[in-house]
Design a protein around this motif. Structure first.
Motif, PDB file in Angstrom:
ATOM      1  N   LYS A   3      40.265  20.542  26.330  1.00  0.00           N
ATOM      2  CA  LYS A   3      40.548  21.935  26.672  1.00  0.00           C
ATOM      3  C   LYS A   3      40.107  22.248  28.105  1.00  0.00           C
ATOM      4  CE  LYS A   3      40.770  24.077  22.172  1.00  0.00           C
ATOM      5  NZ  LYS A   3      40.261  25.048  21.225  1.00  0.00           N
ATOM      6  N   LEU A   7      42.488  23.654  31.142  1.00  0.00           N
ATOM      7  CA  LEU A   7      42.227  24.834  31.982  1.00  0.00           C
ATOM      8  C   LEU A   7      42.160  24.447  33.457  1.00  0.00           C
ATOM      9  CD1 LEU A   7      39.126  25.627  33.223  1.00  0.00           C
ATOM     10  CD2 LEU A   7      38.610  25.711  30.816  1.00  0.00           C
ATOM     11  N   ILE A  10      45.701  24.149  34.629  1.00  0.00           N
ATOM     12  CA  ILE A  10      46.376  25.463  34.723  1.00  0.00           C
ATOM     13  C   ILE A  10      46.055  26.088  36.075  1.00  0.00           C
ATOM     14  CG2 ILE A  10      46.353  27.862  33.876  1.00  0.00           C
ATOM     15  CD1 ILE A  10      46.018  26.762  31.038  1.00  0.00           C
ATOM     16  N   ASN A  14      48.859  25.952  39.405  1.00  0.00           N
ATOM     17  CA  ASN A  14      49.393  27.271  39.747  1.00  0.00           C
ATOM     18  C   ASN A  14      48.875  27.798  41.078  1.00  0.00           C
ATOM     19  OD1 ASN A  14      51.111  28.310  37.405  1.00  0.00           O
ATOM     20  ND2 ASN A  14      49.304  27.491  36.371  1.00  0.00           N
ATOM     21  N   PRO A  16      49.009  28.169  44.839  1.00  0.00           N
ATOM     22  CA  PRO A  16      50.082  27.931  45.820  1.00  0.00           C
ATOM     23  C   PRO A  16      49.708  26.901  46.890  1.00  0.00           C
ATOM     24  CG  PRO A  16      49.735  30.290  45.479  1.00  0.00           C
ATOM     25  CD  PRO A  16      48.633  29.587  44.760  1.00  0.00           C
ATOM     26  N   PHE A  86      35.842  32.353  44.782  1.00  0.00           N
ATOM     27  CA  PHE A  86      36.169  33.305  43.708  1.00  0.00           C
ATOM     28  C   PHE A  86      35.036  33.417  42.685  1.00  0.00           C
ATOM     29  CE2 PHE A  86      40.649  31.400  44.459  1.00  0.00           C
ATOM     30  CZ  PHE A  86      40.856  32.231  45.553  1.00  0.00           C
ATOM     31  N   MET A  88      34.111  31.293  40.518  1.00  0.00           N
ATOM     32  CA  MET A  88      34.627  30.886  39.216  1.00  0.00           C
ATOM     33  C   MET A  88      33.798  29.799  38.543  1.00  0.00           C
ATOM     34  SD  MET A  88      36.824  33.003  38.389  1.00  0.00           S
ATOM     35  CE  MET A  88      37.611  32.350  36.934  1.00  0.00           C
ATOM     36  N   LYS A  91      31.735  31.974  36.481  1.00  0.00           N
ATOM     37  CA  LYS A  91      32.482  32.517  35.332  1.00  0.00           C
ATOM     38  C   LYS A  91      32.662  31.447  34.257  1.00  0.00           C
ATOM     39  CE  LYS A  91      35.655  35.517  33.537  1.00  0.00           C
ATOM     40  NZ  LYS A  91      35.835  34.976  32.205  1.00  0.00           N
ATOM     41  N   ASP A  95      31.431  31.290  30.414  1.00  0.00           N
ATOM     42  CA  ASP A  95      32.376  31.152  29.301  1.00  0.00           C
ATOM     43  C   ASP A  95      32.111  29.909  28.449  1.00  0.00           C
ATOM     44  OD1 ASP A  95      33.684  33.483  29.835  1.00  0.00           O
ATOM     45  OD2 ASP A  95      35.198  32.585  31.112  1.00  0.00           O
TER      46      ASP A  95
ATOM     47  N   PHE B  85      37.804  36.490  38.541  1.00  0.00           N
ATOM     48  CA  PHE B  85      39.011  35.846  38.012  1.00  0.00           C
ATOM     49  C   PHE B  85      39.742  35.174  39.171  1.00  0.00           C
ATOM     50  CE2 PHE B  85      38.123  39.198  34.935  1.00  0.00           C
ATOM     51  CZ  PHE B  85      38.217  38.497  33.751  1.00  0.00           C
ATOM     52  N   TYR B  86      40.716  34.309  38.837  1.00  0.00           N
ATOM     53  CA  TYR B  86      41.536  33.698  39.891  1.00  0.00           C
ATOM     54  C   TYR B  86      42.555  34.737  40.353  1.00  0.00           C
ATOM     55  CZ  TYR B  86      39.468  29.300  38.579  1.00  0.00           C
ATOM     56  OH  TYR B  86      38.564  28.312  38.338  1.00  0.00           O
ATOM     57  N   PRO B  87      42.526  35.139  41.618  1.00  0.00           N
ATOM     58  CA  PRO B  87      43.406  36.233  42.074  1.00  0.00           C
ATOM     59  C   PRO B  87      44.885  35.901  41.961  1.00  0.00           C
ATOM     60  CG  PRO B  87      42.240  35.230  43.927  1.00  0.00           C
ATOM     61  CD  PRO B  87      41.635  34.669  42.691  1.00  0.00           C
ATOM     62  N   TYR B  88      45.235  34.611  42.075  1.00  0.00           N
ATOM     63  CA  TYR B  88      46.646  34.231  42.094  1.00  0.00           C
ATOM     64  C   TYR B  88      47.231  34.031  40.691  1.00  0.00           C
ATOM     65  CZ  TYR B  88      44.435  29.619  41.703  1.00  0.00           C
ATOM     66  OH  TYR B  88      43.657  28.559  41.302  1.00  0.00           O
ATOM     67  N   LEU B  89      46.375  34.039  39.661  1.00  0.00           N
ATOM     68  CA  LEU B  89      46.871  33.860  38.286  1.00  0.00           C
ATOM     69  C   LEU B  89      47.087  35.220  37.629  1.00  0.00           C
ATOM     70  CD1 LEU B  89      44.666  30.983  36.785  1.00  0.00           C
ATOM     71  CD2 LEU B  89      46.965  30.820  37.732  1.00  0.00           C
ATOM     72  N   ARG B  93      47.096  34.161  32.003  1.00  0.00           N
ATOM     73  CA  ARG B  93      46.577  32.817  32.363  1.00  0.00           C
ATOM     74  C   ARG B  93      45.075  32.866  32.614  1.00  0.00           C
ATOM     75  NH1 ARG B  93      51.666  30.746  35.379  1.00  0.00           N
ATOM     76  NH2 ARG B  93      52.540  29.443  33.752  1.00  0.00           N
ATOM     77  N   ASN B  94      44.602  33.943  33.246  1.00  0.00           N
ATOM     78  CA  ASN B  94      43.161  34.063  33.472  1.00  0.00           C
ATOM     79  C   ASN B  94      42.413  34.081  32.133  1.00  0.00           C
ATOM     80  OD1 ASN B  94      42.001  34.230  36.205  1.00  0.00           O
ATOM     81  ND2 ASN B  94      43.565  35.773  36.545  1.00  0.00           N
ATOM     82  N   MET B  96      43.556  32.861  29.394  1.00  0.00           N
ATOM     83  CA  MET B  96      43.759  31.548  28.763  1.00  0.00           C
ATOM     84  C   MET B  96      42.633  30.596  29.201  1.00  0.00           C
ATOM     85  SD  MET B  96      47.205  29.251  28.939  1.00  0.00           S
ATOM     86  CE  MET B  96      48.303  30.577  28.500  1.00  0.00           C
ATOM     87  N   ILE B  97      42.247  30.707  30.471  1.00  0.00           N
ATOM     88  CA  ILE B  97      41.152  29.867  30.987  1.00  0.00           C
ATOM     89  C   ILE B  97      39.852  30.198  30.254  1.00  0.00           C
ATOM     90  CG2 ILE B  97      39.705  29.560  33.054  1.00  0.00           C
ATOM     91  CD1 ILE B  97      42.318  29.459  34.647  1.00  0.00           C
ATOM     92  N   THR B  98      39.604  31.498  30.050  1.00  0.00           N
ATOM     93  CA  THR B  98      38.396  31.900  29.306  1.00  0.00           C
ATOM     94  C   THR B  98      38.464  31.370  27.864  1.00  0.00           C
ATOM     95  OG1 THR B  98      38.203  33.902  30.619  1.00  0.00           O
ATOM     96  CG2 THR B  98      37.055  33.905  28.517  1.00  0.00           C
ATOM     97  N   LEU B 100      40.133  28.806  26.656  1.00  0.00           N
ATOM     98  CA  LEU B 100      39.962  27.351  26.618  1.00  0.00           C
ATOM     99  C   LEU B 100      38.495  26.969  26.825  1.00  0.00           C
ATOM    100  CD1 LEU B 100      43.135  26.307  28.630  1.00  0.00           C
ATOM    101  CD2 LEU B 100      42.659  25.677  26.265  1.00  0.00           C
ATOM    102  N   GLU B 106      44.224  30.757  21.879  1.00  0.00           N
ATOM    103  CA  GLU B 106      44.934  31.512  22.916  1.00  0.00           C
ATOM    104  C   GLU B 106      45.666  32.715  22.323  1.00  0.00           C
ATOM    105  OE1 GLU B 106      47.318  28.721  25.198  1.00  0.00           O
ATOM    106  OE2 GLU B 106      45.697  27.267  24.989  1.00  0.00           O
ATOM    107  N   SER B 141      37.874  39.913  28.577  1.00  0.00           N
ATOM    108  CA  SER B 141      37.509  38.482  28.538  1.00  0.00           C
ATOM    109  C   SER B 141      36.231  38.261  27.727  1.00  0.00           C
ATOM    110  CB  SER B 141      37.398  37.894  29.941  1.00  0.00           C
ATOM    111  OG  SER B 141      36.120  38.054  30.452  1.00  0.00           O
TER     112      SER B 141
END
Lengths: 274, 300
Positions: A3, A7, A10, A14, A16, A86, A88, A91, A95, B85-89, B93-94, B96-98, B100, B106, B141
């Motif tokens: 998992k 993630l 993902i 995604n 860019p 970010f 993350m 985060k 989580d 959070f990821y700004p571009y997602l 999807r954000n 979904m990351i939490t 996972l 999901e 979240s």
């Protein structure tokens, strides 16, 4: 862990910037290897098509591919730097992702990128080899192919070093500038203070030596032996290629450096306040 | 009652600053605890330590009788400071990351987005949200996977009054479901409306803890003016129904015990031979008591 890897992919696929750098990497490589055989050798007044025929194509493409490894190293820095930017990493720990999983997930992404670099060179090598070889034999194709796998280790080493820099400096800009400066001129200057027997073991030198410059002169002039019966000229015999460690020794030392980069990064990840 | 969190003398030192100083407390299943304190009192650092994002300099803690780190965090929904959070997602999807990361399904994502009123924005990129929406997403979240514990740091940051009320309702609903909730805030009103229990921090130390009603009750306070303030001070010191709070423009501020009225005090002073020029009842708010508490010297 499955998992966690899902993630990781993902957020990576995604992003860019990820797509941009990968497209840039593949396009630059294909552009260079497409244009290079069209040049005429200035002394021998003949084309360089021989360099992209079997079996020389593997050494040539590994060497050309290594030029663009720095892009993959920078991509590794950006992927780790983004997590800092970010916040993350913080985060994900909140989580329920462990610090080790954060590191392993990034390493799996880098291994995947190294596999991509390997696949790019393998596929291009086969295509160019078939196009430019006068005759195709099994041994001709596979003889020097293992050189390409060294590029896999090399690109992974570039990315592991990039990741270490990103964990040390956190900021993308500072990490990228420091990373590039480390390759040139910081390490070359440092090496100048050490004797040859030691300087060949420095990390950048070792990593670069995995894919040495092919002896263009020797490869191209070999085709002239049949004409005049003389031994082929080579950059090596002319002293233009420095003596360095064998690819096998360099590979083993490089793997050692990858282990060092891993433990240094792990030390930071385990102790850092996210 | 089962202990959910046990914190044992944790400290955190950043250079010359001691952000958390030998802090100990415990939280039981079903407790709703407010961590209250002014900015810089160590609330976020304390929560960061118990959620394993920063390492304590000393001391120890454990969740669920011996767990800590990622194993414990998967059972806790947490929000620390601002939403990350990821700004571009997009939102889906954000989350979904939490999901996972927490090992949750999901399919829980639409439920939590609906709970915070963001279901219609599930395909929007995070960077397109307003500050209030980002905060709601952060709340969403924390609810992914229906965790048994919620740790919320300033959960109403950036929300308008309507949003604050909504978030408060969400937290209260979670409390009614029997969730254990730890909520940090520097706003007394926010904590008081949600949490029956509080831990009050000042400069990294716990200066008070217990039931809000016991720690901060609305007691009667009077302002007294007399010609001889020193004699008045000495005399009041002998009355066990009075507590001298301090001086205000040459007048004394006195807190009266329950069932002891200002007129009873006036009669007592008169019987002691002291006449007062003025005796003015004052309403003492919870806020002023809290400020008084956090304004006390460190050794209290």
């Amino acid at each position: 862990m499955k998992k966690i890897l899902k993630l990781e992919f993902i957020k990576t696929l995604n992003y860019p910037g990820f797509k941009t750098i990968i497209i840039l990497h593949a396009a630059l490589f294909v552009l260079v290897v497409t244009i290079a055989p069209q040049f005429k050798h200035p002394m021998l007044k003949m084309g360089l098509e021989k360099l992209v025929s079997f079996p020389y194509v593997w050494a040539t493409f590994s060497w050309v591919g290594s030029w663009f490894n720095i892009l993959l190293g920078i991509l590794a820095i950006i992927l780790v730097g983004n997590e800092h930017q970010f916040r993350m990493f913080r985060k994900q720990i909140l989580d329920g992702v462990s610090r080790s999983q954060l590191l392993y997930a990034k390493m799996v992404v880098m291994l995947t990128l190294a596999l991509y670099a390997l696949a790019l060179i393998l596929l291009s090598g086969i295509v160019f080899g078939i196009i430019y070889s006068e005759s195709i034999s099994f041994s001709g194709i596979f003889d020097k192919m293992p050189l390409v796998f060294v590029l896999f280790i090399q690109s992974f080493a570039y990315m592991m070093l990039g990741m270490l820099f990103a964990f040390i400096f956190k900021s993308n800009a500072i990490s990228i500038v420091t990373y590039i400066l480390f390759f040139f001129p910081v390490e070359p200057i440092l090496r100048a203070f050490f004797p040859d027997s030691i300087d060949k073991f420095f990390p950048v030198k070792i990593i670069s030596n995995l894919t040495p410059l092919p002896d263009f002169l020797e490869i191209v002039s070999k085709s002239m032996i049949q004409v005049n019966g003389k031994a082929p000229a080579s950059l090596h015999s002319m002293g233009l290629l420095p003596d360095s460690l064998s690819v096998l020794v360099s590979t083993l030392v490089c793997i050692g450096y990858i282990v060092v980069f891993y433990y240094a990064t792990k030390l930071i990840v385990d102790r850092r306040n996210f | 009652m089962e202990t959910i969190l046990n914190v044992n003398s944790i400290s955190k030192v950043f250079g010359s600053i001691t952000a958390v100083d030998r802090l100990s407390f415990s939280v039981h299943r079903g407790d709703v605890v407010g961590v209250l304190g002014p900015n810089g009192s160590g609330k976020t650092t304390t929560l960061s330590i118990i959620l394993s994002v920063i390492n304590a300099s000393s001391g120890d803690f454990s969740w669920f009788n011996g767990l800590k780190g990622e194993v414990a965090n998967r059972r806790i929904g947490s929000l620390l400071e601002v939403p990350y959070f990821y700004p571009y997602l997009n939102l889906e999807r954000n989350l979904m990351i939490t999901a996972l990361a927490r090992g949750a399904g999901e399919n829980d994502i639409p439920r939590v987005l609906d709970e915070v009123g963001l279901l219609k924005r599930s395909k929007s990129a995070f960077y397109t949200l307003s500050l209030g929406m980002k905060q709601r997403l952060a709340i969403a979240s924390t609810l992914i996977g229906d965790p048994e514990v919620l740790v919320l740091d300033e959960p109403t940051n950036g929300l308008d009054p309507e949003g604050i009320a909504e978030v408060r309702d969400i937290i209260k609903n979670q409390a009614l479901k029997g969730k254990t909730i730890i909520m940090a805030s520097h706003i007394l009103d926010e904590v008081e409306k949600v949490c029956p229990n509080v831990i009050i921090l000042k400069k990294g130390k716990c200066i008070a803890s217990g039931k809000v009603a016991e720690l901060l009750s609305e007691k009667q306070v009077v302002l007294i003016e007399s010609d001889d303030i020193e004699i008045l001070t000495i005399q009041l010191g002998q009355n066990s129904n009075c507590k001298l709070l301090g001086r205000e423009n040459g007048k004394l501020l006195v807190e009266l015990k329950d069932n002891y009225s200002p007129s009873a005090l006036n009669n007592w002073l008169f019987s002691c031979g002291i006449s007062v020029n003025r005796l003015e009842p004052r309403h003492r708010t919870l806020e002023s008591q809290f400020l008084e508490l956090v304004g006390k010297p460190e050794n209290i």
